[in-house]
Design a protein around this motif. Structure first.
Motif, PDB file in Angstrom:
ATOM      1  N   GLY A 180       0.784  -1.223   0.000  1.00  0.00           N
ATOM      2  CA  GLY A 180       0.000   0.000   0.000  1.00  0.00           C
ATOM      3  C   GLY A 180       0.818   1.275   0.000  1.00  0.00           C
ATOM      4  N   GLU A 190      -7.124   3.450   1.824  1.00  0.00           N
ATOM      5  CA  GLU A 190      -6.219   2.670   2.661  1.00  0.00           C
ATOM      6  C   GLU A 190      -6.248   3.098   4.120  1.00  0.00           C
ATOM      7  OE1 GLU A 190      -2.240   2.627   1.159  1.00  0.00           O
ATOM      8  OE2 GLU A 190      -2.879   2.291  -0.898  1.00  0.00           O
ATOM      9  N   PHE A 205      -5.831  -3.783   1.407  1.00  0.00           N
ATOM     10  CA  PHE A 205      -4.879  -3.152   2.324  1.00  0.00           C
ATOM     11  C   PHE A 205      -5.430  -2.959   3.745  1.00  0.00           C
ATOM     12  CE2 PHE A 205      -3.523  -1.773  -1.908  1.00  0.00           C
ATOM     13  CZ  PHE A 205      -2.231  -2.261  -1.872  1.00  0.00           C
TER      14      PHE A 205
END
Length: 341
Positions: free
Chosen positions: A199, A297, A337
């Protein structure tokens, strides 16, 4: 005397402790910068919660020992090509000794045998600069899009006409095969691979710790016509880019961007492309995708709010752009993620 088993005397190459295993295959004439950047970038990637290393990097070569570089010093490589059989990612840096001469389109028996240990399900292979010649000579890039240093594009096309060469981009990725342009583009590619694995937050931390730009899309131009001017100089569009980043959440027009620099739209568009290699619209879209990725994320914001904050307006627009850029929907990207929400 080190053997070709992939082990240094007395210890295994990889510890198999959960870290992603990266092998770097070097050849005589390797460029120290390309070798070092792989170790530096992957070595700097740490788990965001406990700080443990996420990668383990090992350098290997066909005949372990002192390996010539293109500088005035050699490097000692103790691992043989058995290392390749254990690696999850293999990276092939360039060597002008072997990649650029007229023999560049052919692989020797030892290198052919070594490469045979790499291509298996789940193994990712990447090249830096003219290291793409090795992947192409193995036949792996036939029919695929790839890149290499723009100065070597003519030779590459002559040797490998079946490869869809794009010498105008920083890096490419297709079917677990990745190629990059010159040495600096190798930095971009390594950061891209770290982003794919862990990520944007982890990749951005690596970039900050090594003081390099956090992310340049692979489609950005290799060669920019002139240097980017800073500090509000007459030919700089940097102030407009900074202003745009502060206002991504609302519609932005070319006229507004040009007004920040007190330029006509035509002059602004030309100078923007000279400085970034992208049109203003392309650049804005990429910045909005990056903002959306960060929010997906790092936050639990609903997709519609993420879309609004990134400047896409609607969830449908975000889904369209994210799928075009990454091939996934926002929910799937977040789950990768952050885990299922």
């Amino acid at each position: 005397m080190p053997s070709d088993t992939g082990f240094a005397p007395g210890r295994p190459v990889f510890t198999h402790d959960g870290r992603h295993r990266v092998a770097v295959l070097v050849r005589p004439g390797v460029m120290p910068l390309e070798l070092g950047l792989v170790h530096q970038l992957f070595g700097a990637a740490k788990h965001p919660e406990d700080g443990r290393p996420l990668y383990e990097v090992a350098t290997c070569t066909l005949t372990p020992g002192l390996i010539r570089t293109n500088a005035d010093f050699p490097v000692q490589v103790t691992h043989g090509t058995g290392t390749l059989a254990e690696a999850q990612t293999v990276i092939v840096p360039a060597t002008h000794e072997e990649d650029e001469p007229e023999s560049a389109g052919r692989l020797g028996d030892a290198l052919t045998e070594a490469l045979g240990r790499i291509r298996r399900p789940g193994t990712r292979v990447a090249s830096i600069c003219t290291g793409a010649f090795v992947l192409a000579a193995a036949g792996w890039l036939d029919g695929r899009r790839a890149t290499t240093h723009w100065k070597s594009a003519g030779l590459f096309r002559r040797f490998f006409p079946a490869v869809r060469l794009d010498p105008d981009v920083l890096y490419t990725g297709e079917d677990e095969l990745f190629t990059s342009a010159g040495e600096a583009a190798g930095i971009d590619l390594c950061l891209h691979l770290i982003r794919l694995d862990h990520g944007a937050a982890v990749a951005n931390d690596v970039a900050r710790s090594t003081v390099v730009p956090p992310h340049r899309e692979g489609g950005q131009a290799q060669f920019i016509a002139g240097p980017v001017a800073h500090g509000g100089g007459r030919s700089s569009t940097g102030a407009a880019r900074d202003w745009a980043l502060r206002n991504l959440g609302r519609p932005l027009s070319l006229r507004e961007l040009a007004d920040v620099e007190s330029m006509s739209v035509r002059t602004f568009t030309r100078r923007f492309r000279e400085e970034t290699g992208l049109t203003p619209v392309q650049w804005l879209t990429r910045q909005r995708i990056e903002r959306a990725r960060q929010l997906l994320e790092e936050t639990d914001m609903p997709v519609e709010r993420v879309a609004a904050a990134a400047g896409f307006g609607t969830g449908a627009s975000l889904r369209q752009h994210l799928h075009a850029a990454l091939g996934v929907a926002p929910g799937a990207y977040r789950a990768t993620f952050r885990g299922p929400g």
